[in-house]
Scaffold this motif. Structure first.
Motif, PDB file in Angstrom:
ATOM      1  N   SER A  57      48.624  43.813  48.867  1.00 44.21           N
ATOM      2  CA  SER A  57      47.776  43.035  49.778  1.00 44.21           C
ATOM      3  C   SER A  57      47.004  41.970  49.013  1.00 44.21           C
ATOM      4  CB  SER A  57      46.805  43.961  50.520  1.00 44.21           C
ATOM      5  OG  SER A  57      47.540  44.903  51.261  1.00 44.21           O
ATOM      6  N   ILE A  77      41.732  52.522  47.717  1.00 42.98           N
ATOM      7  CA  ILE A  77      42.317  53.767  48.253  1.00 42.98           C
ATOM      8  C   ILE A  77      43.805  53.557  48.511  1.00 42.98           C
ATOM      9  CG2 ILE A  77      42.213  55.465  50.143  1.00 42.98           C
ATOM     10  CD1 ILE A  77      39.309  54.244  50.641  1.00 42.98           C
ATOM     11  N   PRO A  78      44.656  54.330  47.864  1.00 37.66           N
ATOM     12  CA  PRO A  78      46.099  54.160  48.128  1.00 37.66           C
ATOM     13  C   PRO A  78      46.407  54.457  49.593  1.00 37.66           C
ATOM     14  CG  PRO A  78      45.720  55.548  46.189  1.00 37.66           C
ATOM     15  CD  PRO A  78      44.395  55.358  46.848  1.00 37.66           C
ATOM     16  N   VAL A 114      41.851  44.976  51.385  1.00 40.02           N
ATOM     17  CA  VAL A 114      42.135  45.464  50.028  1.00 40.02           C
ATOM     18  C   VAL A 114      41.088  46.518  49.694  1.00 40.02           C
ATOM     19  CG1 VAL A 114      42.042  44.820  47.587  1.00 40.02           C
ATOM     20  CG2 VAL A 114      43.162  43.305  49.229  1.00 40.02           C
ATOM     21  N   THR A 115      41.539  47.723  49.345  1.00 39.33           N
ATOM     22  CA  THR A 115      40.604  48.728  48.828  1.00 39.33           C
ATOM     23  C   THR A 115      41.292  49.468  47.697  1.00 39.33           C
ATOM     24  OG1 THR A 115      41.300  50.688  50.063  1.00 39.33           O
ATOM     25  CG2 THR A 115      39.824  49.175  51.232  1.00 39.33           C
ATOM     26  N   ASN A 117      51.860  43.180  38.503  1.00 39.38           N
ATOM     27  CA  ASN A 117      50.482  42.750  38.819  1.00 39.38           C
ATOM     28  C   ASN A 117      49.471  43.391  37.854  1.00 39.38           C
ATOM     29  OD1 ASN A 117      48.458  41.476  40.364  1.00 39.38           O
ATOM     30  ND2 ASN A 117      48.202  43.301  41.641  1.00 39.38           N
ATOM     31  N   LYS A 118      48.243  42.950  37.979  1.00 36.64           N
ATOM     32  CA  LYS A 118      47.093  43.454  37.198  1.00 36.64           C
ATOM     33  C   LYS A 118      47.236  43.113  35.712  1.00 36.64           C
ATOM     34  CE  LYS A 118      46.304  47.077  40.642  1.00 36.64           C
ATOM     35  NZ  LYS A 118      45.761  48.369  40.990  1.00 36.64           N
ATOM     36  N   THR A 157      46.084  51.951  52.018  1.00 36.88           N
ATOM     37  CA  THR A 157      45.173  51.139  52.848  1.00 36.88           C
ATOM     38  C   THR A 157      45.942  50.403  53.950  1.00 36.88           C
ATOM     39  OG1 THR A 157      43.678  50.801  50.995  1.00 36.88           O
ATOM     40  CG2 THR A 157      43.503  49.240  52.812  1.00 36.88           C
ATOM     41  N   THR A 158      47.028  49.718  53.571  1.00 36.63           N
ATOM     42  CA  THR A 158      47.772  48.940  54.573  1.00 36.63           C
ATOM     43  C   THR A 158      48.705  49.863  55.345  1.00 36.63           C
ATOM     44  OG1 THR A 158      47.706  47.058  53.074  1.00 36.63           O
ATOM     45  CG2 THR A 158      49.275  46.919  54.892  1.00 36.63           C
ATOM     46  N   ALA A 196      53.096  48.455  54.138  1.00 36.60           N
ATOM     47  CA  ALA A 196      52.428  49.677  53.678  1.00 36.60           C
ATOM     48  C   ALA A 196      53.051  50.101  52.342  1.00 36.60           C
ATOM     49  CB  ALA A 196      52.631  50.780  54.716  1.00 36.60           C
ATOM     50  N   GLY A 197      52.248  50.666  51.467  1.00 40.73           N
ATOM     51  CA  GLY A 197      52.754  51.143  50.179  1.00 40.73           C
ATOM     52  C   GLY A 197      53.838  52.191  50.380  1.00 40.73           C
TER      53      GLY A 197
HETATM   54  N1  LIG Z   1      42.127  44.523  37.922  1.00 42.93           N
HETATM   55  C1  LIG Z   1      42.909  44.210  38.943  1.00 42.93           C
HETATM   56  N2  LIG Z   1      42.800  44.900  40.078  1.00 42.93           N
HETATM   57  C2  LIG Z   1      43.612  44.555  41.123  1.00 42.93           C
HETATM   58  C3  LIG Z   1      44.533  43.494  41.022  1.00 42.93           C
HETATM   59  N3  LIG Z   1      45.193  43.401  42.210  1.00 42.93           N
HETATM   60  C4  LIG Z   1      44.684  44.369  42.997  1.00 42.93           C
HETATM   61  N4  LIG Z   1      43.741  45.066  42.360  1.00 42.93           N
HETATM   62  C5  LIG Z   1      42.972  46.194  42.859  1.00 42.93           C
HETATM   63  O1  LIG Z   1      43.889  47.231  43.159  1.00 42.93           O
HETATM   64  C6  LIG Z   1      43.454  47.972  44.307  1.00 42.93           C
HETATM   65  C7  LIG Z   1      44.562  48.010  45.335  1.00 42.93           C
HETATM   66  O2  LIG Z   1      44.781  46.683  45.805  1.00 42.93           O
HETATM   67  P1  LIG Z   1      45.539  46.394  47.167  1.00 42.93           P
HETATM   68  O3  LIG Z   1      45.816  44.943  47.206  1.00 42.93           O
HETATM   69  O4  LIG Z   1      44.823  46.984  48.321  1.00 42.93           O
HETATM   70  O5  LIG Z   1      46.873  47.226  46.907  1.00 42.93           O
HETATM   71  P2  LIG Z   1      48.062  47.555  47.918  1.00 42.93           P
HETATM   72  O6  LIG Z   1      49.295  47.628  47.108  1.00 42.93           O
HETATM   73  O7  LIG Z   1      48.066  46.637  49.062  1.00 42.93           O
HETATM   74  O8  LIG Z   1      47.683  48.993  48.400  1.00 42.93           O
HETATM   75  P3  LIG Z   1      48.162  49.782  49.725  1.00 42.93           P
HETATM   76  O9  LIG Z   1      47.938  48.912  50.888  1.00 42.93           O
HETATM   77  O10 LIG Z   1      47.292  50.963  49.730  1.00 42.93           O
HETATM   78  O11 LIG Z   1      49.580  50.125  49.523  1.00 42.93           O
HETATM   79  C8  LIG Z   1      42.189  47.277  44.771  1.00 42.93           C
HETATM   80  O12 LIG Z   1      41.077  47.979  44.268  1.00 42.93           O
HETATM   81  C9  LIG Z   1      42.275  45.904  44.168  1.00 42.93           C
HETATM   82  O13 LIG Z   1      41.017  45.303  43.953  1.00 42.93           O
HETATM   83  C10 LIG Z   1      44.611  42.778  39.784  1.00 42.93           C
HETATM   84  O14 LIG Z   1      45.385  41.850  39.586  1.00 42.93           O
HETATM   85  N5  LIG Z   1      43.780  43.191  38.780  1.00 42.93           N
END
Ligand SMILES: Nc1nc2c(ncn2[C@@H]2O[C@H](COP(=O)(O)OP(=O)(O)OP(=O)(O)O)[C@@H](O)[C@H]2O)c(=O)[nH]1
Ligand SMILES: [Mg+2]
Length: 381
Positions: free
Chosen positions: A233, A250-251, A247-248, A333-334, A253-254, A275-276
């Motif tokens: 997300s 918590i796994p 965005v949270t 990512n990250k 979320t979406t 969704a994840g």
């Molecule tokens: N440090 C860091 N944190 C990130 C980054 N991208 C996302 N996050 C964190 O990772 C967590 C999950 O991010 P989401 O974007 O909600 O992840 P998602 O894959 O959509 O998760 P679901 O909808 O639960 O499947 C959040 O706390 C974000 O702030 C990044 O590039 N760097």
């Protein structure tokens, strides 16, 4: 089916209010019918903008000041007599004009009928007629440019040159068959084969651009996949340029599919957050996961997002295998947290190209990601 020899009328500008509103008449009686509404009557000079006034239903009161232009056949959009009346963009005034013209004998045009008439009158072929709609519907500058190229006849010319080659070949082959005893051949077998090969090459080259053309015209569906919490997300929001998806940390979320239309490198992309992907007993989440899997199946391109700061999980591996034959970009990512995964050997086997490393938090790597999306979007098989 409707008549093609009567005089049609339509409002040419979008519904609603605006500074200007244009009404267009096309057909043999266009000038007479316009003349019945205009204060200056039917005395419009060809291709001259005439400032005049328009009268109300009963023909008595003046309702608007307008500019009217008469394009005599065949030098008009439709190839018929056309009159364009440009007034103020008030729906009330524009509808009053329509009503008067219809009472006087015009017919309300069907959608696309002006372009249909231009086709029937040989002003443009089917490919160009289609391009008119594409140009009007263009959502990105690239779409507009490609549609205008098509309208100008670029594609028509390429097809016409293949047509000429084939016609020449047929004529020479028929000549050889019709006069077998003349002692000479209009074409030798080897030359005929070479010409056919050349035509096949030209057709293949044209076909190779067809998919790109489709994508530019219709846009691409790009689906973001990955296990929970990898930042799908966050990647989605970054590409969308807005905080659309929640965005949270918590796994899970979406849950629902979230879509957003974005212009990526000139391609109108429908971006889909999902969704994840994981096995879950939660009924709502499980429905979300299956919708995500379905979306992946119909995507033009999949962005498979991994969390580069964590070791691979079983879900990552499964998704890498499941999308191995899909047009995909693996996004690690990250990046701001360090890239643990790129050192893992498994990634090389499952990804033909190394993953693109990004950080949805800082925005690092997104220029490359956008470029990769528009490049890969154009090369869908
Ligand atoms: N440090 C860091 N944190 C990130 C980054 N991208 C996302 N996050 C964190 O990772 C967590 C999950 O991010 P989401 O974007 O909600 O992840 P998602 O894959 O959509 O998760 P679901 O909808 O639960 O499947 C959040 O706390 C974000 O702030 C990044 O590039 N760097
Ligand atoms: Mg999410």
């Amino acid at each position: 089916m409707f008549a093609t020899d009567d005089t049609i009328i339509a409002i040419a500008t979008p519904a609603g209010r605006g500074a200007l509103g244009v009404v267009r008449l096309s057909g043999a009686r266009a000038l007479d019918l316009a003349g019945a509404m205009l204060e200056c009557g039917a005395s419009l000079q060809p291709r001259h903008a005439t400032l005049t006034r328009i009268t109300a239903d009963d023909g008595a009161a003046v309702v608007d000041e307008v500019v009217a232009t008469f394009f005599p056949a065949p030098h008009s959009y439709t190839g018929e007599h056309v009159v364009e009346i440009s007034g103020h963009g008030s729906p009330v005034l524009l509808h009053a004009m329509l009503k008067r013209a219809i009472v006087a004998g015009a017919r309300l045009a069907e959608p696309g009928e002006f372009t249909l008439r231009s086709f029937l009158n040989g002003k443009r072929d089917l490919i160009q007629s289609e391009a008119v709609a594409d140009l009007i519907d263009a959502a990105t500058p690239l779409q507009a440019r490609v549609a205008f190229d098509q309208l100008e006849g670029t594609l028509t010319e390429r097809i016409a040159s293949i047509d000429v080659q084939l016609f020449d070949l047929i004529a020479r082959l028929e000549g050889s068959l019709d006069f077998p005893d003349e002692g000479f051949h209009f074409i030798e077998p080897l030359e005929a084969v070479a010409q056919i090969d050349e035509t096949i090459k030209a057709l293949d080259a044209l076909l190779a651009t067809a998919e790109t053309g489709r994508l530019v015209r219709e846009g691409a569906t790009v689906v973001i996949s990955g296990r929970p919490n990898v930042g799908k997300s966050s990647v989605f929001n970054n590409l969308a340029g807005a905080s659309r998806a929640i965005v949270t940390s918590i796994p899970g979320t979406t849950r629902d599919l979230i879509t957003e239309r974005v212009n990526i490198g000139g391609i109108a992309v429908t971006l889909v957050d999902t969704a994840g992907w994981r096995e879950t007993a939660d009924i709502v989440e499980s429905e979300g996961v299956s919708r995500g899997t379905h979306a992946r199946g119909i995507a033009d391109l999949v962005l498979l997002v991994l969390d580069g700061s964590e070791p691979f999980t079983r879900e990552d591996e499964q998704l890498l295998v499941a999308t191995a034959r899909t047009n995909r970009i693996v996004v690690s990512n990250k990046r701001d947290l360090g890239t643990l995964q790129s050192s893992l050997p498994g990634i090389r086997e499952d990804c033909l190209v190394p993953p693109l490393t990004v950080s949805a938090l800082t925005g690092d790597g997104f220029d490359q990601l956008r470029r990769a999306i528009s490049d890969r979007g154009r090369t869908v098989a």
